[in-house]
Scaffold this active site. Structure first.
Site, PDB file in Angstrom:
ATOM      1  N   HIS A 124       0.872  -1.181   0.000  1.00  0.00           N
ATOM      2  CA  HIS A 124       0.000   0.000   0.000  1.00  0.00           C
ATOM      3  C   HIS A 124       0.910   1.234   0.000  1.00  0.00           C
ATOM      4  O   HIS A 124       2.017   1.190   0.542  1.00  0.00           O
ATOM      5  CB  HIS A 124      -0.829  -0.053   1.291  1.00  0.00           C
ATOM      6  CG  HIS A 124      -1.903   0.974   1.402  1.00  0.00           C
ATOM      7  ND1 HIS A 124      -1.660   2.261   1.812  1.00  0.00           N
ATOM      8  CD2 HIS A 124      -3.237   0.889   1.186  1.00  0.00           C
ATOM      9  CE1 HIS A 124      -2.818   2.922   1.848  1.00  0.00           C
ATOM     10  NE2 HIS A 124      -3.784   2.112   1.470  1.00  0.00           N
ATOM     11  N   ASP A 201       3.093  -4.483   8.003  1.00  0.00           N
ATOM     12  CA  ASP A 201       1.848  -3.731   7.894  1.00  0.00           C
ATOM     13  C   ASP A 201       0.711  -4.742   7.977  1.00  0.00           C
ATOM     14  O   ASP A 201       0.455  -5.487   7.036  1.00  0.00           O
ATOM     15  CB  ASP A 201       1.851  -2.972   6.562  1.00  0.00           C
ATOM     16  CG  ASP A 201       0.471  -2.435   6.171  1.00  0.00           C
ATOM     17  OD1 ASP A 201      -0.509  -2.691   6.903  1.00  0.00           O
ATOM     18  OD2 ASP A 201       0.395  -1.780   5.125  1.00  0.00           O
ATOM     19  N   GLN A 204      -4.481  -5.400   6.804  1.00  0.00           N
ATOM     20  CA  GLN A 204      -5.434  -6.321   6.182  1.00  0.00           C
ATOM     21  C   GLN A 204      -5.373  -7.721   6.789  1.00  0.00           C
ATOM     22  O   GLN A 204      -6.113  -8.608   6.361  1.00  0.00           O
ATOM     23  CB  GLN A 204      -5.175  -6.422   4.674  1.00  0.00           C
ATOM     24  CG  GLN A 204      -5.375  -5.126   3.930  1.00  0.00           C
ATOM     25  CD  GLN A 204      -6.826  -4.683   3.879  1.00  0.00           C
ATOM     26  OE1 GLN A 204      -7.747  -5.466   4.109  1.00  0.00           O
ATOM     27  NE2 GLN A 204      -7.042  -3.409   3.590  1.00  0.00           N
ATOM     28  N   LYS A 227     -10.506  -1.063  10.177  1.00  0.00           N
ATOM     29  CA  LYS A 227     -10.612  -2.224   9.295  1.00  0.00           C
ATOM     30  C   LYS A 227     -10.926  -3.493  10.090  1.00  0.00           C
ATOM     31  O   LYS A 227     -11.113  -4.557   9.518  1.00  0.00           O
ATOM     32  CB  LYS A 227      -9.315  -2.412   8.514  1.00  0.00           C
ATOM     33  CG  LYS A 227      -9.065  -1.287   7.500  1.00  0.00           C
ATOM     34  CD  LYS A 227      -7.816  -1.553   6.714  1.00  0.00           C
ATOM     35  CE  LYS A 227      -7.285  -0.309   6.044  1.00  0.00           C
ATOM     36  NZ  LYS A 227      -8.048   0.034   4.841  1.00  0.00           N
ATOM     37  N   CYS A 366      -4.623   2.351  -3.720  1.00  0.00           N
ATOM     38  CA  CYS A 366      -3.373   2.845  -3.110  1.00  0.00           C
ATOM     39  C   CYS A 366      -2.245   1.848  -3.299  1.00  0.00           C
ATOM     40  O   CYS A 366      -1.396   1.680  -2.403  1.00  0.00           O
ATOM     41  CB  CYS A 366      -3.550   3.171  -1.635  1.00  0.00           C
ATOM     42  SG  CYS A 366      -4.795   4.439  -1.325  1.00  0.00           S
TER      43      CYS A 366
HETATM   44  N1  PMP Z   1      -1.813  -0.812   4.586  1.00  0.00           N
HETATM   45  C1  PMP Z   1      -2.753  -1.558   4.001  1.00  0.00           C
HETATM   46  C2  PMP Z   1      -2.395  -2.933   3.511  1.00  0.00           C
HETATM   47  C3  PMP Z   1      -4.032  -1.048   3.849  1.00  0.00           C
HETATM   48  O1  PMP Z   1      -4.969  -1.771   3.254  1.00  0.00           O
HETATM   49  C4  PMP Z   1      -4.324   0.259   4.323  1.00  0.00           C
HETATM   50  C5  PMP Z   1      -5.696   0.878   4.165  1.00  0.00           C
HETATM   51  N2  PMP Z   1      -6.271   0.697   2.903  1.00  0.00           N
HETATM   52  C6  PMP Z   1      -3.313   0.976   4.933  1.00  0.00           C
HETATM   53  C7  PMP Z   1      -2.080   0.410   5.058  1.00  0.00           C
HETATM   54  C8  PMP Z   1      -3.535   2.353   5.465  1.00  0.00           C
HETATM   55  O2  PMP Z   1      -4.362   2.324   6.554  1.00  0.00           O
HETATM   56  P1  PMP Z   1      -4.938   3.662   7.171  1.00  0.00           P
HETATM   57  O3  PMP Z   1      -5.479   4.467   6.012  1.00  0.00           O
HETATM   58  O4  PMP Z   1      -6.005   3.202   8.098  1.00  0.00           O
HETATM   59  O5  PMP Z   1      -3.828   4.355   7.871  1.00  0.00           O
END
Ligand code: PMP
Length: 408
Positions: A124, A201, A204, A227, A366
């Site tokens: 991401h 990270d 997910q 999430k 993203c």
């Molecule tokens: N890493 C991953 C794998 C994600 O899916 C996301 C959110 N789509 C993020 C980071 C970022 O998370 P946040 O916007 O809640 O900070």
């Protein structure tokens, strides 16, 4: 495998009763944000109605109660991740802020020009851009772990990327774009054998599988409350105590100091408070604790198994659609179905299917480098949660067929 009572699960989510464009909502954008059970929503009423106060500083009853609930959540998160100590849990706004904290505090203190950070092609943007910002500031080098045609990380290539300058691996546990589950435990062992640290990270992963940061041997692990059935505005950075202790503060302000003076150097609080400058999102953090308890009561094993059924059904159902191509076919992937359709723009599909009450995500998720690598600039993505049903998958698939018929 324990099973879920999906009807009972659904009854916890007021939003699932609403209609969109006159049809029952079918919410399949869970990888972007999950819906919120009433047990979490109620925390806000309770907190603001009964014990709203700033934490740590007051000696009055409300401040004590708020502090106890906030610090109690730290213990809930510790248990959720199986961390050794609750002081290894830092509250952030979310995954993005957690990664920026590591880049800003650990990175600035430990990286020098020419040092290397490995990130995967599955990342991401929130696990790419902080390292790019650091690269332009410090002159560090970013190297990319490649993927195969299924969206599986190439572990031989990963091993080959290490040099004497490799200091950190930054990789997601589960890809938001493709659902690939990465072997982060094995990757951690490789990183450690090479003298590097690993930041995982987990945005997910935490909604779908039991995470054990000690079993993975992650140095840092990040996730977002929104999430995992919690609210926006609250997330977590786990870090090994000895690493966090050695790191300089990231942001300065109240709560994170021991003593402040103009005459002698300001000294800082012990972890975790050293990394929690200012008034945190108190209600959101407490609500995150309620969300994790809600998840634990259902059990992540049952949730993950149910999502696998939904994914299998959805995959079989949409595979019948002429010209539909699924991106991300990693074995054992999480409940994420990413696809493109010949002759139909993803954006058009997303807009039209919303007219039929179905919420999916369209766009680059993203993860632009990954999509570019696969030759697309957008996909449609359906992603599943504990409250989704097989009937909803059917509604989605039929709506998708209708929409494709309209735009082709
Ligand atoms: N890493 C991953 C794998 C994600 O899916 C996301 C959110 N789509 C993020 C980071 C970022 O998370 P946040 O916007 O809640 O900070």
């Amino acid at each position: 495998v324990p099973s879920l009572d999906v009807a009972a699960v659904r009854a916890d989510f007021p939003i699932l009763a609403r209609q969109v464009h006159g049809r029952p909502l079918v919410y399949l954008d869970n990888a972007a944000t999950s819906q919120t059970p009433r047990q979490v929503i109620e925390v806000f009423d309770d907190y603001y109605g009964r014990y709203n106060a700033n934490i740590h500083r007051g000696l009055h009853t409300l401040a004590d109660e708020a502090t106890a609930a906030f610090e109690g959540t730290r213990e809930t998160v510790r248990a959720f991740l199986n961390a050794a100590e609750s002081r290894e849990i830092i509250f952030t706004r979310g995954t993005t802020e957690a990664i920026n904290l590591v880049a800003g505090a650990w990175g600035r203190a430990n990286l020098t020009p020419g040092d290397e950070v490995l990130v995967s092609l599955l990342e991401h943007h929130s696990n790419i851009v902080p390292w790019q910002l650091l690269a332009s500031e410090l002159g560090i080098v970013i190297k990319v772990i490649p993927v195969d045609e299924r969206g599986v990380l190439d572990l031989d290539a990963y091993r080959a990327l290490f040099t004497a300058r490799t200091r950190l691996v930054a990789v997601n546990h589960v890809s938001n774009a493709f659902g690939t589950v990465n072997p982060v435990g094995e990757m951690a062992a490789i990183a450690h054998a090479e003298g590097a640290l690993i930041l995982v990270d987990g945005a997910q992963a935490t909604p779908h599988q039991k995470v054990d940061v000690r079993d993975i041997d992650a140095d840092f692990y990040a996730f977002s409350g929104h999430k995992v059935y919690g609210p926006t505005g609250a997330g977590v950075l786990y870090g090994k105590a000895e690493l966090l202790e050695a790191m300089p503060p990231w942001q300065g302000g109240g709560e994170m100091i021991k003593s402040v003076s103009f005459e002698t150097p300001t000294t800082f609080a012990a972890i975790p408070h050293k990394f929690e400058a200012g008034t945190p999102a108190i209600a959101e953090v407490i609500a995150l604790g309620a969300a994790l308890k809600w998840v634990d009561a259902l059990g992540l094993e049952a949730i993950g198994a149910w999502e696998q059924r939904l994914l299998a059904h959805a995959t079989a159902r949409v595979s019948r659609i002429d010209g539909l191509r699924i991106l991300g076919t990693a074995p054992g992937k999480a409940g994420v179905l990413s696809f493109v359709v010949d002759g139909a723009h993803s954006q058009d599909i997303g807009l039209l299917i919303d007219q039929l009450g179905v919420a999916i995500r369209t766009g680059h998720h993203c993860a632009q480098p990954l999509l570019t690598h696969f030759g697309v600039d957008a996909t449609c993505r359906a992603s599943f949660a504990a409250y989704n049903t097989l009937e909803e998958v059917d509604v989605f698939a039929e709506a998708l067929e209708r929409v494709i018929g309209m735009v082709r």
